[in-house]
Design a protein around this motif. Structure first.
Motif, PDB file in Angstrom:
ATOM      1  N   TYR A  32     -16.837 -85.988 -36.135  1.00 39.63           N
ATOM      2  CA  TYR A  32     -18.236 -85.650 -35.868  1.00 39.63           C
ATOM      3  C   TYR A  32     -18.302 -85.076 -34.458  1.00 39.63           C
ATOM      4  O   TYR A  32     -17.677 -85.613 -33.528  1.00 39.63           O
ATOM      5  CB  TYR A  32     -19.126 -86.899 -35.968  1.00 39.63           C
ATOM      6  N   HIS A  33     -19.059 -83.986 -34.305  1.00 45.52           N
ATOM      7  CA  HIS A  33     -19.184 -83.377 -32.979  1.00 45.52           C
ATOM      8  C   HIS A  33     -20.635 -82.985 -32.755  1.00 45.52           C
ATOM      9  O   HIS A  33     -21.220 -82.258 -33.544  1.00 45.52           O
ATOM     10  CB  HIS A  33     -18.281 -82.139 -32.866  1.00 45.52           C
ATOM     11  N   ASN A  34     -21.207 -83.488 -31.659  1.00 46.02           N
ATOM     12  CA  ASN A  34     -22.548 -83.106 -31.240  1.00 46.02           C
ATOM     13  C   ASN A  34     -22.393 -82.313 -29.948  1.00 46.02           C
ATOM     14  O   ASN A  34     -22.214 -82.901 -28.877  1.00 46.02           O
ATOM     15  CB  ASN A  34     -23.415 -84.349 -31.021  1.00 46.02           C
ATOM     16  N   LYS A  37     -24.783 -83.114 -26.825  1.00 50.35           N
ATOM     17  CA  LYS A  37     -24.492 -84.322 -26.053  1.00 50.35           C
ATOM     18  C   LYS A  37     -23.025 -84.414 -25.629  1.00 50.35           C
ATOM     19  O   LYS A  37     -22.618 -85.386 -24.997  1.00 50.35           O
ATOM     20  CB  LYS A  37     -24.861 -85.570 -26.863  1.00 50.35           C
ATOM     21  N   GLN A  40     -18.116 -86.723 -29.450  1.00 49.66           N
ATOM     22  CA  GLN A  40     -17.263 -86.576 -30.625  1.00 49.66           C
ATOM     23  C   GLN A  40     -16.849 -87.964 -31.086  1.00 49.66           C
ATOM     24  O   GLN A  40     -16.700 -88.877 -30.258  1.00 49.66           O
ATOM     25  CB  GLN A  40     -16.003 -85.785 -30.290  1.00 49.66           C
TER      26      GLN A  40
END
Length: 129
Positions: A32-34, A37, A40
């Motif tokens: 998962y990578h945002n 923000k 990860q």
């Protein structure tokens, strides 16, 4: 009730994911990578249903916690192998692969047969029967 997951901030997501997959049978989800923000993470699932979330964000500061100088808070993870022989075998595999064995296999005062190792980022791991 059951523990659903425990989260750990890590410096190197890929190294930590590989470690828990190789030695403890974790199954990883997709990363998962945002990007907003700079966050990860991976969720690592284990046979019994409990998961470990390993997370990274560049602004997280390193803890002063260590095996020799511990602080309040969560201090270790314990993985049950199912037998004394498996504790011994996994401990020797980890030793051969260069990981720190902080506590040799032994029977503790509370009846566990365990060894203590440090993962790649020096988190304390108990390997129990």
């Amino acid at each position: 009730m059951k523990i659903e997951h425990i989260a750990i901030w890590v410096k190197d997501l890929e190294k930590m994911r590989t470690f828990y997959q190789k030695y403890f049978g974790a199954v990883s989800n997709e990363k998962y990578h945002n990007p907003v923000k700079h966050f990860q993470s991976y969720f690592l699932s284990f046979e019994n249903g409990c998961r470990l979330e390993i997370m990274n964000r560049p602004d997280i500061q390193e803890s002063g916690n260590s095996y020799d100088s511990q602080q309040f808070g969560i201090i270790h993870l314990a993985f049950s192998t199912g037998s004394k022989e498996k504790v011994d075998d996994l401990t020797e595999i980890l030793r051969k692969d260069g990981y720190t064995i902080a506590g040799e296999p032994r029977t503790t005062g509370d009846g566990y047969y365990e060894s203590v190792i440090l993962d790649p980022e020096n988190n304390i791991i108990e390997i129990t029967d």
